[in-house]
Design an enzyme around this catalytic site. Structure first.
Site, PDB file in Angstrom:
ATOM      1  N   ARG A  12       0.869  -1.197   0.000  1.00 12.76           N
ATOM      2  CA  ARG A  12       0.000   0.000   0.000  1.00 12.76           C
ATOM      3  C   ARG A  12       0.899   1.238   0.000  1.00 12.76           C
ATOM      4  O   ARG A  12       1.139   1.830  -1.035  1.00 12.76           O
ATOM      5  CB  ARG A  12      -0.946  -0.019   1.211  1.00 12.76           C
ATOM      6  CG  ARG A  12      -2.108   0.963   1.082  1.00 12.76           C
ATOM      7  CD  ARG A  12      -1.732   2.411   1.363  1.00 12.76           C
ATOM      8  NE  ARG A  12      -1.341   2.637   2.744  1.00 12.76           N
ATOM      9  CZ  ARG A  12      -0.881   3.805   3.182  1.00 12.76           C
ATOM     10  NH1 ARG A  12      -0.767   4.841   2.373  1.00 12.76           N
ATOM     11  NH2 ARG A  12      -0.517   3.930   4.440  1.00 12.76           N
ATOM     12  N   GLU A  13       1.462   1.589   1.158  1.00  8.18           N
ATOM     13  CA  GLU A  13       2.395   2.730   1.181  1.00  8.18           C
ATOM     14  C   GLU A  13       3.522   2.514   0.161  1.00  8.18           C
ATOM     15  O   GLU A  13       3.901   3.439  -0.566  1.00  8.18           O
ATOM     16  CB  GLU A  13       2.985   2.887   2.588  1.00  8.18           C
ATOM     17  CG  GLU A  13       4.016   3.999   2.722  1.00  8.18           C
ATOM     18  CD  GLU A  13       3.420   5.398   2.743  1.00  8.18           C
ATOM     19  OE1 GLU A  13       2.491   5.649   3.530  1.00  8.18           O
ATOM     20  OE2 GLU A  13       3.895   6.254   1.958  1.00  8.18           O
ATOM     21  N   ASP A  92      -8.381  -0.406   7.093  1.00  9.03           N
ATOM     22  CA  ASP A  92      -7.707   0.728   7.716  1.00  9.03           C
ATOM     23  C   ASP A  92      -8.304   1.984   7.098  1.00  9.03           C
ATOM     24  O   ASP A  92      -8.061   2.297   5.927  1.00  9.03           O
ATOM     25  CB  ASP A  92      -6.200   0.670   7.432  1.00  9.03           C
ATOM     26  CG  ASP A  92      -5.460  -0.236   8.413  1.00  9.03           C
ATOM     27  OD1 ASP A  92      -6.069  -0.687   9.405  1.00  9.03           O
ATOM     28  OD2 ASP A  92      -4.264  -0.483   8.181  1.00  9.03           O
ATOM     29  N   SER A 134      -7.807   6.215  11.445  1.00 10.82           N
ATOM     30  CA  SER A 134      -6.591   7.006  11.602  1.00 10.82           C
ATOM     31  C   SER A 134      -6.767   8.400  11.027  1.00 10.82           C
ATOM     32  O   SER A 134      -7.577   8.629  10.128  1.00 10.82           O
ATOM     33  CB  SER A 134      -5.444   6.246  10.922  1.00 10.82           C
ATOM     34  OG  SER A 134      -4.444   7.098  10.499  1.00 10.82           O
ATOM     35  N   THR A 166       2.387  11.991   8.557  1.00 11.23           N
ATOM     36  CA  THR A 166       2.300  11.978   7.097  1.00 11.23           C
ATOM     37  C   THR A 166       3.443  12.735   6.426  1.00 11.23           C
ATOM     38  O   THR A 166       3.885  12.386   5.341  1.00 11.23           O
ATOM     39  CB  THR A 166       0.948  12.611   6.691  1.00 11.23           C
ATOM     40  OG1 THR A 166      -0.081  11.922   7.386  1.00 11.23           O
ATOM     41  CG2 THR A 166       0.721  12.545   5.197  1.00 11.23           C
ATOM     42  N   HIS A 290      39.107  -3.182  16.570  1.00 17.50           N
ATOM     43  CA  HIS A 290      37.793  -3.834  16.476  1.00 17.50           C
ATOM     44  C   HIS A 290      37.960  -5.300  16.097  1.00 17.50           C
ATOM     45  O   HIS A 290      37.349  -6.188  16.683  1.00 17.50           O
ATOM     46  CB  HIS A 290      36.921  -3.140  15.430  1.00 17.50           C
ATOM     47  CG  HIS A 290      36.382  -1.831  15.890  1.00 17.50           C
ATOM     48  ND1 HIS A 290      35.038  -1.557  15.936  1.00 17.50           N
ATOM     49  CD2 HIS A 290      37.000  -0.716  16.336  1.00 17.50           C
ATOM     50  CE1 HIS A 290      34.851  -0.332  16.380  1.00 17.50           C
ATOM     51  NE2 HIS A 290      36.031   0.210  16.634  1.00 17.50           N
TER      52      HIS A 290
HETATM   53  C1  HCA Z   1      -0.972   9.252   2.734  1.00 15.62           C
HETATM   54  C2  HCA Z   1      -1.734   8.437   3.738  1.00 15.62           C
HETATM   55  C3  HCA Z   1      -0.918   7.849   4.834  1.00 15.62           C
HETATM   56  C4  HCA Z   1      -1.913   7.115   5.728  1.00 15.62           C
HETATM   57  C5  HCA Z   1      -1.408   6.623   7.024  1.00 15.62           C
HETATM   58  C6  HCA Z   1      -2.426   5.876   7.833  1.00 15.62           C
HETATM   59  C7  HCA Z   1      -0.165   8.933   5.625  1.00 15.62           C
HETATM   60  O1  HCA Z   1      -0.777  10.429   2.973  1.00 15.62           O
HETATM   61  O2  HCA Z   1      -0.598   8.718   1.704  1.00 15.62           O
HETATM   62  O3  HCA Z   1      -3.360   5.312   7.279  1.00 15.62           O
HETATM   63  O4  HCA Z   1      -2.273   5.849   9.057  1.00 15.62           O
HETATM   64  O5  HCA Z   1       1.055   8.917   5.642  1.00 15.62           O
HETATM   65  O6  HCA Z   1      -0.853   9.777   6.206  1.00 15.62           O
HETATM   66  O7  HCA Z   1       0.043   6.959   4.315  1.00 15.62           O
HETATM   67 CU    CU Z   2       2.075   7.315   4.685  1.00 19.32          CU
END
Ligand code: HCA
Ligand code: CU
Length: 381
Positions: A12-13, A92, A134, A166, A290
């Site tokens: 995802r990220e 989420d 979140s 973020t 070392h």
């Molecule tokens: C983004 C969303 C997120 C979401 C994080 C989460 C962020 O800006 O792309 O769901 O807790 O960094 O805020 O990745």
């Molecule tokens: Cu993020």
């Protein structure tokens, strides 16, 4: 810190990393590889993002992995419905609460956001799925706003609330304080998500756990939006240093390298030279002082045991910082047993002389040792 869970967000990220494109087959390979490590959750791109993303949520949910499958959705009923239909274990849910996001992104006020959150969370729970709520950009959101919305969703039975840095602006002390405050306000689990723009992503994750957080978001090699988030390997290294038994019993640390190679390959980067655990020099010891101590007892200069991660230690000797103990160790490895300490010292001086001009390879050093050994046996020395 006696316990924590990993929400692995490479799928995802990580898809938000500049170079990332994962086809279904690659996603499945990554998912299986992460499952072998034993991460607790896999977080997938929203099914609302594209048709293929939706199909991939279905395909990965159907694999029957040990890890629970989550997908990441905006705080909308449409997205939630689409996601529930893919067969994932949980959602989420995220919405922006900072003044920046309220003004420049979705334009909604806190009352609207709170009501929407309650509607969406209640619906997901009614369908029997796990749900996390979140707030994006939590560290630039109003604290009173944050606590009141978390309190409201905790009351209706959300499984977790999430804090997201973020923009990567938070430092460990700020994280500790926010999480500790939140811990006193909600009874549900607390998930944290840290971007790494200023190099605090692992330290922030650790501070969050110390303050009572329960879940940390990671990605393989830290890939994500901009320069990414808390890296899986780096977090595991940190947690190993804190509670080795827990980490070794729960996670299969020898598989970290495999998943990093798969992901590095897929996104066309190389594993950084200074990467946690798997960087090419992560277990290379160089200075003579070392090297000597490492050969006597590795713990002197190693907090991570390479063999616990399926890696091996390397003592570098072909340079001017070398010491005779390390050279003697190489003599033993080469089984040139009739060379004594004095001989090791002589060859060490020779290595230093040559290495003042240019570094030597291990081959160069071995050749020097063998020549010296042969010459000695022929009585030249
Ligand atoms: C983004 C969303 C997120 C979401 C994080 C989460 C962020 O800006 O792309 O769901 O807790 O960094 O805020 O990745
Ligand atoms: Cu993020």
């Amino acid at each position: 810190i006696s316990n924590f869970k990993i929400i692995e967000s490479t799928l995802r990220e990580g898809e938000q990393f500049a170079n990332a494109f994962f086809d279904t087959e690659k996603k499945i390979e990554i998912a299986k590889s992460l499952d072998e490590i034993g991460v607790d959750y896999l977080e997938l791109t929203s099914p609302a993002a594209s048709e293929q993303s939706r199909n991939d949520c279905k395909a990965i949910s159907a694999l029957g992995l040990k890890a629970k499958i989550l997908t990441h959705v905006r705080c909308h009923m449409d997205d939630a419905k689409l996601a529930i239909d893919t067969g994932v274990d949980g959602l989420d849910v995220v919405i922006g609460t900072s003044s920046y996001l309220r003004e420049f992104s979705h334009g909604k006020d806190m009352d609207y956001i709170t009501n929407k959150a309650i509607e969406v969370i209640s619906y997901i729970k009614e369908q029997g799925l796990e749900v996390r709520f979140s707030t994006e950009d939590s560290f630039r959101s109003d604290l009173v706003d944050l606590l009141s919305i978390y309190k409201a969703v905790d009351k209706i039975g959300v499984n977790r609330v999430g804090i997201a840095d973020t923009v990567g602006c938070a430092n460990p002390r700020q994280v500790y304080e926010l999480v500790r405050t939140l811990r006193s306000v909600v009874s549900c689990d607390i998930e944290c998500h840290f971007h790494n723009d200023t190099g605090c992503a692992i330290a922030n994750a650790y501070a969050a756990l110390e303050a009572g957080a329960t879940h940390i978001d990671t990605s393989v090699l830290g890939i994500g939006e901009r320069n990414g988030i808390t890296p899986l390997g780096g977090l595991l290294a940190r947690m190993y240093a804190a509670d080795k038994n827990f980490v070794m019993n729960k996670y299969n640390l020898t598989k970290i390298r495999d998943v990093e190679n798969i992901v590095a390959d897929a996104v066309e980067v190389t594993v950084p030279f200074n990467n946690y655990i798997t960087g090419y020099c992560a277990f290379t010891h160089k200075a003579g002082i070392h090297a000597k101590a490492i050969l006597n007892n590795p713990s002197t200069y190693e907090i991570l045991k390479p063999e616990d991660f399926g890696m091996s230690r390397y003592v570098s000797i072909g340079h001017r910082l070398t010491g005779w103990n390390a050279v003697k160790n190489r003599i033993e490895q080469l089984q040139l047993t009739d060379l004594k300490d004095e001989d090791a010292k002589v060859v060490t001086q020779k290595i230093k002389e040559l290495a003042d001009v240019r570094p030597l390879s291990l081959d160069d050093v071995d050749t020097l040792l063998r020549h010296y050994h042969n010459a000695k046996n022929e009585g030249v020395h």
